[in-house]
Design an enzyme around this catalytic site. Structure first.
Site, short mmCIF file in Angstrom:
data_model
loop_
_atom_site.label_atom_id
_atom_site.label_comp_id
_atom_site.label_asym_id
_atom_site.label_seq_id
_atom_site.Cartn_x
_atom_site.Cartn_y
_atom_site.Cartn_z
N CYS B 8 0.40 -1.25 -0.13
CA CYS B 8 -0.09 -0.09 -0.04
C CYS B 8 0.53 1.38 0.47
O CYS B 8 1.92 1.55 0.58
CB CYS B 8 -0.84 0.08 1.27
SG CYS B 8 -1.52 -1.12 1.91
N GLY B 36 0.76 0.46 -4.91
CA GLY B 36 -0.38 -0.46 -5.46
C GLY B 36 -1.36 0.10 -6.86
O GLY B 36 -1.10 1.11 -5.99
N ASN B 111 -0.62 1.18 5.60
CA ASN B 111 -0.06 0.51 4.74
C ASN B 111 0.84 -0.57 5.81
O ASN B 111 1.50 0.07 7.27
CB ASN B 111 1.43 1.14 4.72
CG ASN B 111 2.06 0.71 4.14
OD1 ASN B 111 3.14 1.42 3.04
ND2 ASN B 111 2.20 -0.85 3.01
N GLY B 112 1.05 -1.58 6.24
CA GLY B 112 1.15 -2.54 6.63
C GLY B 112 0.57 -3.91 6.71
O GLY B 112 -0.44 -4.09 6.15
N CYS B 249 12.52 -1.71 6.38
CA CYS B 249 12.29 -2.91 5.41
C CYS B 249 13.15 -2.19 3.96
O CYS B 249 13.25 -1.26 3.63
CB CYS B 249 10.99 -2.69 4.25
SG CYS B 249 10.64 -3.94 3.47
N TYR B 255 13.55 -1.45 -3.74
CA TYR B 255 13.10 -2.02 -5.47
C TYR B 255 11.40 -1.13 -5.01
O TYR B 255 10.84 -0.97 -5.92
CB TYR B 255 12.56 -4.06 -4.70
CG TYR B 255 11.30 -3.89 -5.80
CD1 TYR B 255 11.53 -3.47 -7.19
CD2 TYR B 255 9.98 -4.34 -5.58
CE1 TYR B 255 10.18 -3.82 -8.13
CE2 TYR B 255 8.84 -4.16 -6.54
CZ TYR B 255 8.60 -4.21 -7.54
OH TYR B 255 8.10 -4.46 -8.65
N SER B 296 13.61 -1.15 -12.91
CA SER B 296 13.74 -1.01 -11.77
C SER B 296 15.32 -1.77 -11.41
O SER B 296 16.12 -1.61 -10.30
CB SER B 296 13.06 -2.24 -11.15
OG SER B 296 13.27 -3.19 -11.55
N ASP B 357 19.95 -5.94 -12.23
CA ASP B 357 18.51 -6.18 -12.28
C ASP B 357 17.80 -6.02 -10.33
O ASP B 357 19.03 -5.92 -10.11
CB ASP B 357 17.85 -7.30 -12.86
CG ASP B 357 16.17 -7.62 -12.65
OD1 ASP B 357 15.68 -6.72 -12.79
OD2 ASP B 357 15.28 -7.89 -13.80
N ASP B 358 17.27 -5.73 -9.77
CA ASP B 358 17.08 -6.10 -8.85
C ASP B 358 16.37 -7.44 -8.29
O ASP B 358 16.50 -7.59 -6.59
CB ASP B 358 16.03 -4.48 -8.04
CG ASP B 358 14.88 -5.37 -9.07
OD1 ASP B 358 14.47 -6.30 -9.42
OD2 ASP B 358 13.64 -3.85 -8.56
N CYS B 394 7.76 -12.30 4.01
CA CYS B 394 7.74 -11.68 4.76
C CYS B 394 6.50 -11.50 5.44
O CYS B 394 5.22 -11.22 4.57
CB CYS B 394 7.96 -10.27 3.50
SG CYS B 394 7.85 -8.96 4.28
N CYS B 446 15.50 -3.89 8.98
CA CYS B 446 14.84 -5.91 8.64
C CYS B 446 15.18 -6.00 6.81
O CYS B 446 14.88 -5.74 6.11
CB CYS B 446 13.27 -5.59 8.81
SG CYS B 446 12.60 -6.78 8.60
N CYS B 449 14.05 -11.67 4.90
CA CYS B 449 13.00 -11.98 3.77
C CYS B 449 14.52 -12.59 3.11
O CYS B 449 14.37 -13.55 2.51
CB CYS B 449 12.33 -11.24 2.30
SG CYS B 449 13.44 -9.60 2.46
#
Lengths: 478, 478, 478, 478
Positions: B8, B36, B111-112, B249, B255, B296, B357-358, B394, B446, B449
């Site tokens: 979001c 989003g 958002n979360g 994050c 990204y 990206s 690339d990412d 995640c 964090c 992932c």
């Protein structure tokens, strides 16, 4: 680059058996969309039955699944995208033009602008002909139909018709059993073809439409050449070649074509990068970073950076979700600039920036962009343009209309620089611009918009404009 | 990068008098659209009267002129964009959530992802509460409403509510007279605000939404901080700060966020370029050109090129007219790759190419892109990824669902390289990824992932998934 | 009555100064919508500048506010509605036809069907003409344009053109400064005009369009008459009158026209009620109630009830919200009948019912309706048709195509009765049908569809059909 | 009859196995469309998985093929249509309400208006509940959910909930395994069910929805009755019956219901015809023809004509293609009346006309219609209304809002007659109106809107209105 627009892109497909020609046409037109966003059309030929759909809008809007289903399978198809400035035109002059005549029917999609349109039309009208459009495609169809009455075949009629057409024309045409591709003898606009894995032949304005369809081997159709596709294969006719000196539009390389296209053997990206390199030599400057205006200035910026040995940077982020969205911004007017293009402060802050773009038409956009960079912290902004200044209208299918709207006709370069707010300003020279698409000989280019040397007679456009303003077809989106 | 999605973006606006808050919200959400694309919504507060519109689709589709007119003038507004993978979700859980309670009404955009959602919901349900959605925004509204019964003010209720929320949450909330912005104490998701020229305060997930609205001075809201805007001005409350260790994050930098955004003081573009530079050091290779996968991989490619002293090039052209067009390609299946992304042969032909690339999720897209470059003539393709391999799901608002769908959990790097067809493959190291957004301390990120070190308890997502699959709201486009 | 369709309705407006002619045209076409639901169009003339919009769909769908705004103010306008059977036709042959010729431009809207279309087209094609449509309006425009080359005025050209047109034609035409209305000498289709309160002259296929615009005094345009409107006023030209015997289509009174229209001085409702009265005399029956099939059988039922001195009742409720909704009913197939038409059980239960309708084409609908009444409890159902059986195709603008689709050509009346499930069946006699629109002389009607006595040569329709099937213009709704 | 509106129609379907319940729901809602045109919704239950779609618009607009496909197969479904006055409401309070609670989920569609809404809501809010809508369906769901916590089954919870609901309510509710239909003990709104040929049970507000689905045997659900459908069959629960005196809304017979419906055993058409007959006795007049205002005055006119032994005639033609089209008529304002309704001059010219309608609210429409008839030549127009004058607001689900908007509260009957321009005016008496639906006892009707005798306590509607005006959900069509 707002303010200048290519008129069209054309596409044709031929296969021996019935197949998904509408889908292939759709995909190819999507790849040609940059050549025209106002309207589009596809005509499919299923063993002589023609089905057609046209409307105002992008290919991906107009050609939805139901339309593609309704167009059905076919063995031949022609498609067209049309340019997008004049919002009042709506549905007028949509192509392909699909007509019936004594010996059958044909669908024709053209890219270009005839300089003898008025003379041809008056001649036909004096014989009682009536016209549904003010477009070249209809008048070309009239000439071909007339010649067809006394010709043994459609391709003979087309060849004879070429003798009566002057100026810029590049078209694909399908009859019940054949696909014909013609590039006018001056060769202003590009045209090429190739063969897909499934055996289909595909003709298109630019090679990017062919590579999209998986075609790797691209054959350029030469100025004055006609190529005909039928059940026996491919037939090149060169009888009209050489009747005019080639006058390839140099602006195809600078702005119109897609960077991944290869036109007449020359990579568009490479030509633009070369323009940047020439520019670095002609207008050097001490700077920390070279950036391009997305998307049309990126190739030139990379070339400039490389030649000048200055770092290349990503100066802007483009909002990829906005499309053609319009918002009446009212109190948030300034935001509407930022919404599509946003500077990357980390790249330009406290830097001396070389900003590369492909043209200046009215200067307003350049002014906004330079202002944005300064607000984002750029210490200096040096604007470099990968083309000479526009000084003359174009009569060959480009929307460079009148001298009044060209800033370079009204202001000196120093005045333009001041208006735009740049710290320095440099245009590519006339000499250099003719070299960017080497090895094409310098003499094979038309650069009339820069130097006023028109390769053909100039039409009285006032009169033609009068025609096209008498009849308005209101579009979907009005 | 297909396969991973941010959930979001949120936006809030406060001004003392009535004004075009819906338009400002529209413009700001357009700038947050990358966070989003499934659905969006705007709620406008005109002196206590709430007007709201939400629907599936892009901001520029859903919020047309008539909708903005109907939303009208206001003094406060909140807006939301929602992510876009799971096409079956349609209109489910659209935000902002707008509800009425004993002491007024509120609109909330979050958002979360809460890790204690299930526990909270079961507690409320046992008291007879019913739920219209399966979203965090509704449960957060329930907690705030409950606390509001015994609190003297909405801001006191929000502060108390924060004690009951665990995991990732970042929200803006408007009551009839106030705008409140909250960043959860772990600070997974970014949040910032600024003041526009007309005196409006604007809160947004990323600074790019503020700069779009002409705001130059950006103030980051810190993990655990609450900022309240009312007629008296701006009020920072830091009483909840420091209750958790910051866990920003890192994938926001790699990204999710837009390159022109500056999050917690660090430029996203600069972080990505730094990732490219680290990558050049960790995985050097002899090559002729460095290119990035649009959009990206561009920033990382520029960084790699600079650090490796290899030329940067424009390896691909993106079709800017395609958008979210879907076509069932049938016999032209292969073309559907090319239609969105096309290699520039002149750049890569006969070259040893570094492709940046990412991320690699399933590997299928990377495989197609490497194949495209080889077909366009690239001699070698060396793939470099500006992040470590994904190894873990995640739970904090990112759509990295299960290990099954992550290629790096199933294959060795050498197996991945072979599958993709690259000549070499290099991922950024775990050590480097924590340094790309310096000077933010490495410990403040964090990166679960990548390394599986979750900064919070892990929820039983299976159970929550069961909830959200019991009720489907069919969307406009079904 | 499914299966038979009128081809068109036409409308023209003339006023001396600029005014809302598009709006008036819109309102008038809405009142003519029953004459054609497939496509519609309006052309507006603003002092010589023509603006036009056409599309597939109802007037109220195609002509939205934005379109009417875009059409703008004008002093002349012509409009057209087109019939709606053949769903594959889509956008083909939309009218008004708008063309440019040597001496100006014209817009033409026609109702009818030429019997010498093929001969005219072949003649033009042999001279090199090309055709965009397969419609009469284009060929009529060609003939007029040809005559215009040697005529001093457009009205002289139109009069001369009438000599070359055979069969059924009724058109309105606007030139830059004039509005011309023509009813072909056989007078198959109606045409009338009147003067509105604001001084505008309005020409229309039926008087209901004029009364909708507040016009009370209706002047019928006679077979063969031309009426021209210009700045000097109204000019009647009768030089072409009497060249053919009048052959007014009796089916206009029975089915096509709206009950509130008055055609050639005779009320359509009164004619239908008279048909019911004749039917009561020709096919009396003992019964408890007379009902009509909505909407076309209501007028006849009232007449029957009155003459037979049996109570009239409301036998059905029509769902007014359904429109042209299609649903693939699958397992609920039977319901799809009921959804549009539902019997009123209280009216028919345990009753002997006389059911009046205006025609039987294939018999399937009648069968469903009789079955519905029986299921709703009707003891007996006596079907009475206010016209003789269809036995012959129509070549004058009505969609009664081939004998194959006409039930009366394949079955005896007793066989039809059995198939339909009625207890008795009665058709109006040929003698009576010619009397229903008295005082128009019986000899002035065409009733070829009933008796096969065609008032003109019959064209080879097979050939024309071949034309119109070679080219399909895919419509909006495909 | 503009100005008065029924609030809703409800529908429920139960079958043991999965089947096309969405399609059946669609067809049934189409038949109930007259009860509400603003928004509609369908919720489908596939073995416990709920899918739902709701939006502003007609059933045939909102529920297109793609939506029905997305709703999929199911064994239970509930549907709803909502009324259509207040254009600003848009998407607010759309039904069915679909929620999840501790013991499962439910979808509920209601027709009615609670008189204790405010008290219930305040009670819930004081416990911390929040509300997404201002509709009765949500509060009924809250009460049921609360009772469900302490009940062994959903049907027990519903029965207990009925004790807390006051005023008018009639709902269908589905849980994961059951369909429950409830008619409130006062029975203001109708409800019935039947069994389709495929074994499905269908519950609907009116029998016309059942007959549309081919159901012939209709079972009325009685005031206070609950019927539950599950895998074991049909279960009638009468434990709540008789707790209130039946108060059936007499206006269902006069205006709301469809003429082909049979409510509580009485044909709506027959009741309206009876009203016409009573009116002929109470207000006789010498006249030549009796006509009705389409569509709501037709039944009464037939009754009047029969009782008065005067001919019945078709006085108006309704344009069936117009639908809800709006046009800002500007200079053609007067035409916009005629566009929807046109008098048949042949029927009324030089006649003394009895005009029957079902109500007069503001009087403006009656004035226009009488004027139309006079302009069409009617000598006299005698207006007869099949109901007494409205004098009081309705609190039971009908949109008769305030005394201010009721002409009969402000003017005498003679003043109304003069304003309308009728030659005489007669309303049905209070005595007669209670007899039109015999054999239902006169005492079983609510006629509070005529006589002010409310069968329940009257709520403070001002307060509730305040609620519903604080939150606006902007609809599709804004």
């Amino acid at each position: 680059m707002p303010g200048i627009h290519e008129e069209c892109g054309v596409l044709g497909i031929y296969r021996k058996d019935l197949g998904p020609v509408a889908e292939a046409c759709y995909l190819g037109l999507c790849a040609l969309q940059h050549r025209g966003q106002e309207s589009c059309g596809i005509a499919v030929n299923e063993d002589g039955l023609f089905r057609v759909h046209q409307d105002a809008g992008l290919v991906s809007e107009v050609m939805n699944h139901r339309v593609l289903d309704a167009l059905g399978k076919g063995n031949i198809a022609v498609g067209h995208v049309r340019y997008g400035t004049d919002q009042t035109r709506g549905r007028a002059d949509m192509q392909p033009t699909v007509i019936e005549h004594r010996k059958g029917r044909l669908a024709l999609a053209n890219n270009g602008s005839l300089t003898n349109y008025m003379a041809l039309r008056e001649d036909f009208e004096s014989k009682g002909f009536l016209f549904h459009t003010t477009g070249d495609a209809e008048i070309i169809s009239c000439v071909i139909t007339r010649e067809r009455l006394t010709s043994p075949s459609i391709e003979q009629a087309v060849l004879k018709a070429m003798n009566y057409l002057q100026g810029s024309f590049t078209f694909v045409l399908m009859s019940p059993r054949k696909l014909i591709a013609v590039r006018g003898p001056s060769g202003f606009r590009p045209l090429c073809y190739g063969r897909a894995d499934d055996g289909s032949f595909v003709v298109a304005s630019e090679s990017c439409a062919l590579t999209t369809l998986g075609i790797t081997e691209i054959i350029d159709i030469k100025p004055g050449e006609m190529v005909m596709f039928d059940e026996k294969g491919v037939h090149h006719n060169t009888s009209q070649m050489g009747k005019k000196k080639p006058s390839i539009c140099v602006f195809e390389y600078i702005y119109f074509a897609r960077p991944d296209s290869v036109l007449d053997g020359v990579s568009v990206h490479a030509a633009r990068a070369a323009a940047g390199e020439y520019l670095a030599k002609e207008h050097p400057v001490e700077a920390d970073i070279v950036i391009g205006v997305p998307d049309s200035g990126i190739d030139g910026a990379i070339g400039y950076a490389r030649a000048a040995r200055i770092n290349y940077g990503m100066g802007f982020v483009k909002n990829k979700y906005i499309g053609r969205t319009f918002i009446n911004p009212g109190e948030w007017r300034k935001a509407s600039v930022h919404i599509k293009l946003s500077p990357v402060s980390a790249v330009v802050k406290d830097k001396r920036v070389v900003l590369v773009d492909d043209s200046i038409v009215r200067g307003t956009t350049s002014e906004l962009i330079v202002g944005m960079l300064k607000k984002a912290g750029a210490k200096e902004v040096h604007l470099r343009i990968t083309a000479p200044p526009f000084m003359n209208p174009c009569y060959y299918g480009t929307d460079i209309k009148s001298k009044d709207s060209l800033i370079a006709c009204r202001m000196s370069q120093e005045e333009i620089r001041k208006k735009i707010g740049a710290d320095s300003l440099g245009f590519l020279s006339l000499e250099a611009v003719r070299k960017i698409a080497a090895p094409i000989p310098e003499s094979h280019f038309c650069s009339a918009c820069f130097d006023g040397k028109y390769p053909t007679d100039i039409p009285d456009t006032m009169e033609r404009d009068r025609y096209s303003k008498r009849l308005v077809r209101v579009g979907e989106n009005v």
